[in-house]
Design a protein around this motif. Structure first.
Motif, PDB file in Angstrom:
ATOM      1  N   VAL A  27       0.883  -1.163   0.000  1.00  0.00           N
ATOM      2  CA  VAL A  27       0.000   0.000   0.000  1.00  0.00           C
ATOM      3  C   VAL A  27       0.922   1.215   0.000  1.00  0.00           C
ATOM      4  O   VAL A  27       1.626   1.457   0.967  1.00  0.00           O
ATOM      5  CB  VAL A  27      -0.943   0.010   1.221  1.00  0.00           C
ATOM      6  CG1 VAL A  27      -1.828   1.255   1.199  1.00  0.00           C
ATOM      7  CG2 VAL A  27      -1.794  -1.264   1.260  1.00  0.00           C
ATOM      8  N   ARG A  28       0.917   1.970  -1.110  1.00  0.00           N
ATOM      9  CA  ARG A  28       1.856   3.091  -1.270  1.00  0.00           C
ATOM     10  C   ARG A  28       1.090   4.394  -1.458  1.00  0.00           C
ATOM     11  O   ARG A  28       0.225   4.505  -2.315  1.00  0.00           O
ATOM     12  CB  ARG A  28       2.754   2.858  -2.480  1.00  0.00           C
ATOM     13  CG  ARG A  28       3.646   4.054  -2.801  1.00  0.00           C
ATOM     14  CD  ARG A  28       4.606   3.795  -3.939  1.00  0.00           C
ATOM     15  NE  ARG A  28       5.651   2.918  -3.446  1.00  0.00           N
ATOM     16  CZ  ARG A  28       6.180   1.910  -4.127  1.00  0.00           C
ATOM     17  NH1 ARG A  28       5.768   1.649  -5.340  1.00  0.00           N
ATOM     18  NH2 ARG A  28       7.123   1.182  -3.598  1.00  0.00           N
ATOM     19  N   GLY A  29       1.457   5.391  -0.639  1.00  0.00           N
ATOM     20  CA  GLY A  29       0.921   6.732  -0.805  1.00  0.00           C
ATOM     21  C   GLY A  29       1.845   7.545  -1.686  1.00  0.00           C
ATOM     22  O   GLY A  29       3.059   7.376  -1.648  1.00  0.00           O
ATOM     23  N   HIS A  34      -1.473  -4.845  -4.834  1.00  0.00           N
ATOM     24  CA  HIS A  34      -0.698  -3.634  -5.073  1.00  0.00           C
ATOM     25  C   HIS A  34      -1.682  -2.465  -5.094  1.00  0.00           C
ATOM     26  O   HIS A  34      -2.480  -2.340  -6.026  1.00  0.00           O
ATOM     27  CB  HIS A  34       0.011  -3.771  -6.420  1.00  0.00           C
ATOM     28  CG  HIS A  34       0.822  -2.594  -6.812  1.00  0.00           C
ATOM     29  ND1 HIS A  34       2.178  -2.619  -6.875  1.00  0.00           N
ATOM     30  CD2 HIS A  34       0.463  -1.348  -7.176  1.00  0.00           C
ATOM     31  CE1 HIS A  34       2.626  -1.433  -7.262  1.00  0.00           C
ATOM     32  NE2 HIS A  34       1.590  -0.649  -7.453  1.00  0.00           N
ATOM     33  N   VAL A  35      -1.662  -1.648  -4.033  1.00  0.00           N
ATOM     34  CA  VAL A  35      -2.492  -0.445  -3.958  1.00  0.00           C
ATOM     35  C   VAL A  35      -1.532   0.732  -4.004  1.00  0.00           C
ATOM     36  O   VAL A  35      -0.783   0.959  -3.070  1.00  0.00           O
ATOM     37  CB  VAL A  35      -3.326  -0.394  -2.657  1.00  0.00           C
ATOM     38  CG1 VAL A  35      -4.119   0.904  -2.570  1.00  0.00           C
ATOM     39  CG2 VAL A  35      -4.247  -1.604  -2.558  1.00  0.00           C
ATOM     40  N   ASN A  36      -1.539   1.473  -5.101  1.00  0.00           N
ATOM     41  CA  ASN A  36      -0.575   2.546  -5.313  1.00  0.00           C
ATOM     42  C   ASN A  36      -1.338   3.839  -5.567  1.00  0.00           C
ATOM     43  O   ASN A  36      -1.837   4.068  -6.673  1.00  0.00           O
ATOM     44  CB  ASN A  36       0.313   2.185  -6.500  1.00  0.00           C
ATOM     45  CG  ASN A  36       1.430   3.162  -6.713  1.00  0.00           C
ATOM     46  OD1 ASN A  36       1.523   4.194  -6.067  1.00  0.00           O
ATOM     47  ND2 ASN A  36       2.296   2.839  -7.656  1.00  0.00           N
ATOM     48  N   GLY A  37      -1.476   4.665  -4.528  1.00  0.00           N
ATOM     49  CA  GLY A  37      -2.135   5.950  -4.694  1.00  0.00           C
ATOM     50  C   GLY A  37      -3.597   5.843  -5.082  1.00  0.00           C
ATOM     51  O   GLY A  37      -4.082   6.605  -5.900  1.00  0.00           O
ATOM     52  N   SER A  38      -4.295   4.894  -4.481  1.00  0.00           N
ATOM     53  CA  SER A  38      -5.698   4.658  -4.788  1.00  0.00           C
ATOM     54  C   SER A  38      -6.575   4.993  -3.591  1.00  0.00           C
ATOM     55  O   SER A  38      -6.122   4.949  -2.443  1.00  0.00           O
ATOM     56  CB  SER A  38      -5.886   3.180  -5.166  1.00  0.00           C
ATOM     57  OG  SER A  38      -7.223   2.910  -5.520  1.00  0.00           O
ATOM     58  N   HIS A  39      -7.839   5.288  -3.850  1.00  0.00           N
ATOM     59  CA  HIS A  39      -8.826   5.540  -2.800  1.00  0.00           C
ATOM     60  C   HIS A  39      -9.831   4.395  -2.847  1.00  0.00           C
ATOM     61  O   HIS A  39     -10.527   4.226  -3.853  1.00  0.00           O
ATOM     62  CB  HIS A  39      -9.513   6.873  -3.047  1.00  0.00           C
ATOM     63  CG  HIS A  39     -10.540   7.210  -2.010  1.00  0.00           C
ATOM     64  ND1 HIS A  39     -11.226   8.383  -2.023  1.00  0.00           N
ATOM     65  CD2 HIS A  39     -10.990   6.541  -0.928  1.00  0.00           C
ATOM     66  CE1 HIS A  39     -12.064   8.416  -1.002  1.00  0.00           C
ATOM     67  NE2 HIS A  39     -11.939   7.299  -0.331  1.00  0.00           N
ATOM     68  N   VAL A  40      -9.871   3.613  -1.766  1.00  0.00           N
ATOM     69  CA  VAL A  40     -10.781   2.474  -1.665  1.00  0.00           C
ATOM     70  C   VAL A  40     -11.808   2.801  -0.585  1.00  0.00           C
ATOM     71  O   VAL A  40     -11.444   3.025   0.570  1.00  0.00           O
ATOM     72  CB  VAL A  40     -10.017   1.178  -1.312  1.00  0.00           C
ATOM     73  CG1 VAL A  40     -10.982   0.002  -1.202  1.00  0.00           C
ATOM     74  CG2 VAL A  40      -8.925   0.893  -2.342  1.00  0.00           C
ATOM     75  N   GLU A  41     -13.065   2.826  -0.964  1.00  0.00           N
ATOM     76  CA  GLU A  41     -14.116   3.162  -0.010  1.00  0.00           C
ATOM     77  C   GLU A  41     -14.472   1.958   0.860  1.00  0.00           C
ATOM     78  O   GLU A  41     -14.018   0.833   0.624  1.00  0.00           O
ATOM     79  CB  GLU A  41     -15.333   3.705  -0.753  1.00  0.00           C
ATOM     80  CG  GLU A  41     -15.043   5.041  -1.431  1.00  0.00           C
ATOM     81  CD  GLU A  41     -16.250   5.628  -2.151  1.00  0.00           C
ATOM     82  OE1 GLU A  41     -17.358   5.059  -2.075  1.00  0.00           O
ATOM     83  OE2 GLU A  41     -16.064   6.673  -2.795  1.00  0.00           O
ATOM     84  N   PHE A 100      -4.066   1.225  -9.483  1.00  0.00           N
ATOM     85  CA  PHE A 100      -3.079   2.207  -9.917  1.00  0.00           C
ATOM     86  C   PHE A 100      -3.388   3.612  -9.391  1.00  0.00           C
ATOM     87  O   PHE A 100      -4.509   3.901  -8.985  1.00  0.00           O
ATOM     88  CB  PHE A 100      -2.983   2.202 -11.439  1.00  0.00           C
ATOM     89  CG  PHE A 100      -2.214   1.026 -11.977  1.00  0.00           C
ATOM     90  CD1 PHE A 100      -0.848   1.125 -12.189  1.00  0.00           C
ATOM     91  CD2 PHE A 100      -2.854  -0.171 -12.249  1.00  0.00           C
ATOM     92  CE1 PHE A 100      -0.125   0.050 -12.679  1.00  0.00           C
ATOM     93  CE2 PHE A 100      -2.140  -1.258 -12.740  1.00  0.00           C
ATOM     94  CZ  PHE A 100      -0.773  -1.144 -12.956  1.00  0.00           C
ATOM     95  N   PRO A 101      -2.377   4.512  -9.431  1.00  0.00           N
ATOM     96  CA  PRO A 101      -2.560   5.863  -8.910  1.00  0.00           C
ATOM     97  C   PRO A 101      -3.761   6.586  -9.524  1.00  0.00           C
ATOM     98  O   PRO A 101      -4.019   6.487 -10.721  1.00  0.00           O
ATOM     99  CB  PRO A 101      -1.256   6.574  -9.287  1.00  0.00           C
ATOM    100  CG  PRO A 101      -0.245   5.482  -9.325  1.00  0.00           C
ATOM    101  CD  PRO A 101      -0.993   4.303  -9.905  1.00  0.00           C
ATOM    102  N   GLY A 102      -4.466   7.295  -8.647  1.00  0.00           N
ATOM    103  CA  GLY A 102      -5.619   8.063  -9.080  1.00  0.00           C
ATOM    104  C   GLY A 102      -6.887   7.246  -9.232  1.00  0.00           C
ATOM    105  O   GLY A 102      -7.946   7.792  -9.537  1.00  0.00           O
ATOM    106  N   SER A 103      -6.807   5.930  -8.993  1.00  0.00           N
ATOM    107  CA  SER A 103      -8.006   5.102  -9.109  1.00  0.00           C
ATOM    108  C   SER A 103      -8.861   5.231  -7.859  1.00  0.00           C
ATOM    109  O   SER A 103      -8.372   5.566  -6.781  1.00  0.00           O
ATOM    110  CB  SER A 103      -7.632   3.638  -9.364  1.00  0.00           C
ATOM    111  OG  SER A 103      -6.942   3.077  -8.265  1.00  0.00           O
TER     112      SER A 103
END
Length: 157
Positions: A22-24, A43-50, A62-65
């Motif tokens: 999990v990467r910010g 792989h969570v890279n710059g994502s927003h998961v509700e 991927f980032p921005g997802s």
């Protein structure tokens, strides 16, 4: 977890399993809601998961997802850069969500996936350089990004 240059926020009752990353990122913090399952090798890279989402083994965000509440990304599913997966949606095993709003497609429909993905700014979002930059420039930017830790010192605790 890795907050190289951005925040990582994990909600209550969320489980992040072994070998998950999990990467910010500065421009895309990792925000994981409450009661979320992040499976092994995800792989969570710059994502927003509700809240109450299920991210299965081997998935890549991927980032921005953005993954909506109650959505599922099943084994080896992909949510591409700058893609919005709506609440309750399901990305089947090995499929790809791409676009805003997301189209959910099997991997053998590469041309359709690419037609959407090429407009999402992958290189700009992930590497911070122009999409027409040569590979040398892209990798130089990545080397500098990760090279920021070259002088880090291990502290025995």
């Amino acid at each position: 977890m890795s907050a190289e240059d951005g925040e990582v926020i994990i909600g209550e009752d969320t489980v992040v399993m072994e070998q998950a990353l999990v990467r910010g990122r500065a421009t895309h913090p990792a925000r994981i809601g409450a009661a979320v399952m992040i499976g092994p090798h995800v792989h969570v890279n710059g994502s927003h998961v509700e809240d109450e989402a299920f991210i299965a083994t081997g998935a890549a965000l991927f980032p921005g997802s953005r993954v909506g509440a109650g959505a599922e990304v099943r084994i080896n599913g992909v949510v591409q850069v700058n893609t919005a997966l709506p609440a309750g949606a399901v990305v089947p095993i090995g499929w790809v969500a791409v676009g805003d709003p997301a189209s959910i497609l099997p991997p053998d429909r590469h041309e359709e996936i690419w037609a959407v993905q090429r407009e999402l700014g992958f290189v700009e979002t992930v590497y911070g350089v122009s999409s027409d930059a040569p590979m040398r420039a892209i990798m130089r930017a990545q080397s500098e990004y990760y090279g920021a830790h070259a002088a880090d010192v291990v502290i025995d605790g």
